[in-house]
Design a protein around this motif. Sequence first.
Motif, PDB file in Angstrom:
ATOM      1  N   SER A  33       0.828  -1.209   0.000  1.00 52.11           N
ATOM      2  CA  SER A  33       0.000   0.000   0.000  1.00 52.11           C
ATOM      3  C   SER A  33       0.858   1.253   0.000  1.00 52.11           C
ATOM      4  N   ARG A  34       1.878   1.269   0.839  1.00 53.10           N
ATOM      5  CA  ARG A  34       2.764   2.429   0.911  1.00 53.10           C
ATOM      6  C   ARG A  34       3.442   2.687  -0.440  1.00 53.10           C
ATOM      7  N   TYR A  37       0.863   4.072  -2.910  1.00 52.87           N
ATOM      8  CA  TYR A  37       0.542   5.466  -2.592  1.00 52.87           C
ATOM      9  C   TYR A  37       1.707   6.396  -2.953  1.00 52.87           C
ATOM     10  N   GLN A  40       1.549   6.861  -6.579  1.00 55.76           N
ATOM     11  CA  GLN A  40       0.434   7.763  -6.892  1.00 55.76           C
ATOM     12  C   GLN A  40       0.849   9.222  -6.671  1.00 55.76           C
ATOM     13  N   ALA A  41       1.623   9.468  -5.623  1.00 50.48           N
ATOM     14  CA  ALA A  41       2.101  10.832  -5.366  1.00 50.48           C
ATOM     15  C   ALA A  41       3.071  11.286  -6.451  1.00 50.48           C
ATOM     16  N   PRO A  49      -0.950   2.816 -10.045  1.00 48.03           N
ATOM     17  CA  PRO A  49      -1.051   2.633  -8.592  1.00 48.03           C
ATOM     18  C   PRO A  49      -2.458   2.225  -8.154  1.00 48.03           C
ATOM     19  N   GLN A  50      -3.485   2.736  -8.831  1.00 49.15           N
ATOM     20  CA  GLN A  50      -4.855   2.356  -8.488  1.00 49.15           C
ATOM     21  C   GLN A  50      -5.084   0.874  -8.780  1.00 49.15           C
ATOM     22  N   LEU A  53      -3.622  -0.974  -5.930  1.00 48.22           N
ATOM     23  CA  LEU A  53      -4.477  -0.937  -4.733  1.00 48.22           C
ATOM     24  C   LEU A  53      -5.699  -1.835  -4.909  1.00 48.22           C
TER      25      LEU A  53
END
Length: 151
Positions: A33-34, A37, A40-41, A49-50, A53
């Motif tokens: 997850s990290r 995310y 994604q940033a 990234p989605q 997830l």
Amino acid sequence: MSDNRLEEFIDDFSLLIEAGFVAVKQLDEINASRIFYAAQAMSPNSTAPQIGLGYIALNKLELKEAERIFEGVLKNEPENYLAQTFLGICQLLNKKKRAEGEKLIRTASSKTDDPTVKALGSLSLEWAEKDLAKKESPFFAAIEEKQGEEK
């Protein structure tokens, strides 16, 4: 983080995505997850990234969440055949949506040129035919148990 510092790492974006999927395979949800995310940033407009997830949610059999994520990806990228295949897999695990899931997977497999997506689709359909079609499938017992916990 300043834009200049971010630019230093943008070439590593695909490595982050790959590392996230490796972490999922190692059942390391927290770090997966990290990583997704962080990716994604780095690239807020990327759907990769989605998808990661969503893949985490799918592996946890959180089918509603996984479907929500994959549907969001498809809303932005209707021709994202990996997301379409994963959405189809989510639907395979729902008895009422299984036919719709099979159709999604077949459509994605027929439209994509990506051999990995084709292989995933083929394997998923074979799994549905051999294991999920059984009346007493152990997969559905686990899902029904998980859904009972969520309520």
